[in-house]
Design an enzyme around this catalytic site. Structure first.
Site, PDB file in Angstrom:
ATOM      1  N   PHE A 112      -9.437  -6.913  -6.960  1.00  0.00           N
ATOM      2  CA  PHE A 112      -8.129  -7.198  -7.546  1.00  0.00           C
ATOM      3  C   PHE A 112      -7.248  -5.963  -7.662  1.00  0.00           C
ATOM      4  CE2 PHE A 112     -10.058  -5.655 -11.442  1.00  0.00           C
ATOM      5  CZ  PHE A 112      -8.999  -5.243 -12.246  1.00  0.00           C
ATOM      6  N   LYS A 113      -7.843  -4.781  -7.594  1.00  0.00           N
ATOM      7  CA  LYS A 113      -7.046  -3.556  -7.706  1.00  0.00           C
ATOM      8  C   LYS A 113      -6.027  -3.443  -6.576  1.00  0.00           C
ATOM      9  CE  LYS A 113      -9.632  -2.639 -11.220  1.00  0.00           C
ATOM     10  NZ  LYS A 113     -10.471  -1.478 -11.419  1.00  0.00           N
ATOM     11  N   ASP A 114      -6.285  -4.103  -5.437  1.00  0.00           N
ATOM     12  CA  ASP A 114      -5.324  -4.079  -4.339  1.00  0.00           C
ATOM     13  C   ASP A 114      -3.982  -4.693  -4.738  1.00  0.00           C
ATOM     14  OD1 ASP A 114      -7.016  -2.924  -2.392  1.00  0.00           O
ATOM     15  OD2 ASP A 114      -7.927  -4.872  -1.968  1.00  0.00           O
ATOM     16  N   LEU A 117      -2.441  -1.625  -6.329  1.00  0.00           N
ATOM     17  CA  LEU A 117      -2.515  -0.338  -5.640  1.00  0.00           C
ATOM     18  C   LEU A 117      -1.994  -0.377  -4.208  1.00  0.00           C
ATOM     19  CD1 LEU A 117      -5.785   0.959  -7.230  1.00  0.00           C
ATOM     20  CD2 LEU A 117      -3.564   2.077  -7.301  1.00  0.00           C
ATOM     21  N   THR A 147     -11.252   0.611  -8.473  1.00  0.00           N
ATOM     22  CA  THR A 147      -9.977   1.333  -8.484  1.00  0.00           C
ATOM     23  C   THR A 147      -9.987   2.482  -7.489  1.00  0.00           C
ATOM     24  OG1 THR A 147      -9.405   0.766 -10.761  1.00  0.00           O
ATOM     25  CG2 THR A 147      -8.430   2.761  -9.878  1.00  0.00           C
TER      26      THR A 147
END
Length: 497
Positions: A112-114, A117, A147
């Site tokens: 989900f960090k995409d 980011l 992350t």
């Protein structure tokens, strides 16, 4: 809209300044001075947009020194179809019992960090221009697994930036480690530390507030910034996917416009669920925000024990390593919001946390928090049971972190009888945690972690994501391991990039 530090609301800065600098010089986190409301016409417009449009719209409410054209351009690039496997950037998958899985892991690093980011490099480089900054931005990142890779992927070879990621040497999955240590790019560095995520996170914060380090970097034409969710530019894009999920549920007939939902999020550093809280403050119809913890249940205890936060406890390495955290940084922002921006109160609580490892929130402040949140925790055994049950009953394959959220939500529903439709944040591809998922399904493990991709595919007839499959056979570029006490000295590595 202006931004202020959680520890000093007197000094106001622009969104661009807050994003460029990452963290305030007093150690506080930048927060918007208000919550822009989503009016009825906003919801009508959002419902007719694709994800790119929704993201640009929500960001535009907060980043008022960015033009609508700029944000639309950034969203089109960040959420390009080729990066997320199609136009459905964050799909909502309906399961039985009113459960709706918000899949946030279809991006290039399968986590989900995409969602934030891939956007942050555009916001950060634009912020540097808007503030007249000519120095190179040195981005420091502490990671519990996801992350780090997402930040490395987003910032590699981005002009005007350098990035260094710290990860706990024994605190990430083999796949997460492989993703980081094989990262390409001439402006990247990866360092393992002997310690846990909290050690890495505390060290990064210490670097930000170390005047000598900042002065030395300044003389070399460099400045510090962050890609962790302590940076508002990392957190703000996450608000959009909760708004988008609701719009998709309305379009799909799961709820009527204006009908309330619950949101359950597996969380360690509290940024992902804080984004949902902010969406609620903007007008997203939310009944309860359910905070799901693993065995490192410091957040569950905070909510269950009337606002008592205590990191003085055993630290556990679990099968959901991205949640193996005892110092939840973004809780500081929640305290700031719930106390009506009482910076002196927040500064006092954070000082107590730094000095003694614990604090107690005042009853009136916690009452506001308690009205919005519920919480629960789930150990590795229960997570494995949940993975197996979901597969057997729904033919739905999930990772260990998502399983924690599903189990905590099920416990919440049984305990409260609340049948409100729920959005459960699915935060990573199950293929990032092959060993644990295969074990949960009763499969046979192999020695090489990358080989597990084939094992899980054969076991479930589910293809592995291509970004993970491509890692097979790639040699590591980064093998440096340091003691946590020596992290400050590693900043010198940035000069060589």
């Amino acid at each position: 809209m202006d931004y202020v530090s959680t520890r000093n609301k007197a000094a106001r800065v622009t969104a661009a300044y807050a994003i460029a600098n990452g963290i305030a010089s007093d150690g506080g986190l930048y927060c918007p001075t208000g919550f822009p409301a989503l009016a009825a016409e906003d919801w009508e417009a959002l419902a007719g947009m694709d994800y790119k449009g929704r993201a640009a719209c929500i960001l535009g409410k907060f980043l008022t020194d960015f033009s609508a054209e700029e944000l639309a351009d950034y969203a089109a690039k960040a959420y390009a179809d080729e990066k997320f496997g199609g136009a459905d950037t964050a799909p909502v998958v309906a399961l039985g019992g009113g459960r709706n899985m918000l899949e946030l892991w279809h991006g290039p690093t399968c986590a989900f960090k995409d969602m934030a980011l891939q956007m942050l490099p555009h916001l950060l480089t634009a912020s540097l221009r808007k503030t007249g900054e000519t120095r190179t931005a040195c981005i420091l990142v502490a990671t519990s697994g996801d992350t780090g890779k997402a930040a490395l992927d987003g910032f590699h070879d981005v002009q005007g930036t350098k990035i260094m990621v710290y990860y706990p040497v024994d605190g990430v999955s083999p796949m997460q480690k492989l993703q980081m240590v094989t990262q390409e790019g001439g402006n990247v560095e990866v360092v393992a530390i002997r310690g846990n995520f909290d050690d890495a996170q505390s060290a990064v914060k210490r670097i930000f507030t170390d005047e000598k380090t900042r002065e030395e970097l300044d003389r070399d034409g460099m400045m510090l910034s962050s890609a962790n969710s302590i940076n508002w530019g990392r957190l703000a894009p996450q608000i959009a996917y909760y708004v988008s999920a609701y719009c998709d549920m309305v379009k799909g007939g799961a709820v009527e416009m204006g009908e309330k939902i619950n949101i359950c999020v597996p969380t360690g550093n509290f940024g992902n669920i804080l984004a949902a809280y902010i969406a609620k403050r903007m007008g997203l119809p939310v009944n309860k925000l359910i905070c799901a913890s693993n065995r490192n249940n410091v957040l569950t205890d905070f909510f269950k024990k009337g606002g008592a936060y205590d990191r003085n406890r055993d630290f556990y390495t679990t099968t959901s390593p991205s949640m193996d955290i005892l110092i939840s940084s973004n809780l500081e922002r929640l305290l700031f919001f719930a106390s009506d921006y009482d910076d002196k109160l927040v500064a006092e609580l954070m000082d107590k946390l730094a000095r003694g490892g614990s604090y107690q929130v005042a009853k009136d402040v916690f009452a506001k928090i308690d009205a919005d949140f519920d919480a629960g925790c789930c150990d590795d055994r229960a997570a494995a049971e949940t993975i197996r049950t979901l597969w057997e009953t729904e033919h739905y394959l999930c990772d260990t972190h998502t399983a924690v959220a599903v189990r905590v939500y099920e416990d919440y529903r049984v305990r409260t009888g609340d049948e409100t439709p729920v959005v459960i944040a699915s935060t990573a591809s199950p293929f990032k945690f092959c060993r644990s998922v295969i074990e949960a399904l009763g499969g046979t493990l192999e020695k090489d972690d990358v080989t597990q991709l084939d094992v899980l595919t054969a076991l479930t007839d589910t293809p592995a994501p291509s970004p993970l499959a491509a890692l097979a056979g790639r040699p590591p570029r980064f093998e440096r391991v340091v003691d946590k006490a020596d992290i400050l000295s590693t900043v010198s590595l940035l000069r060589d990039l």
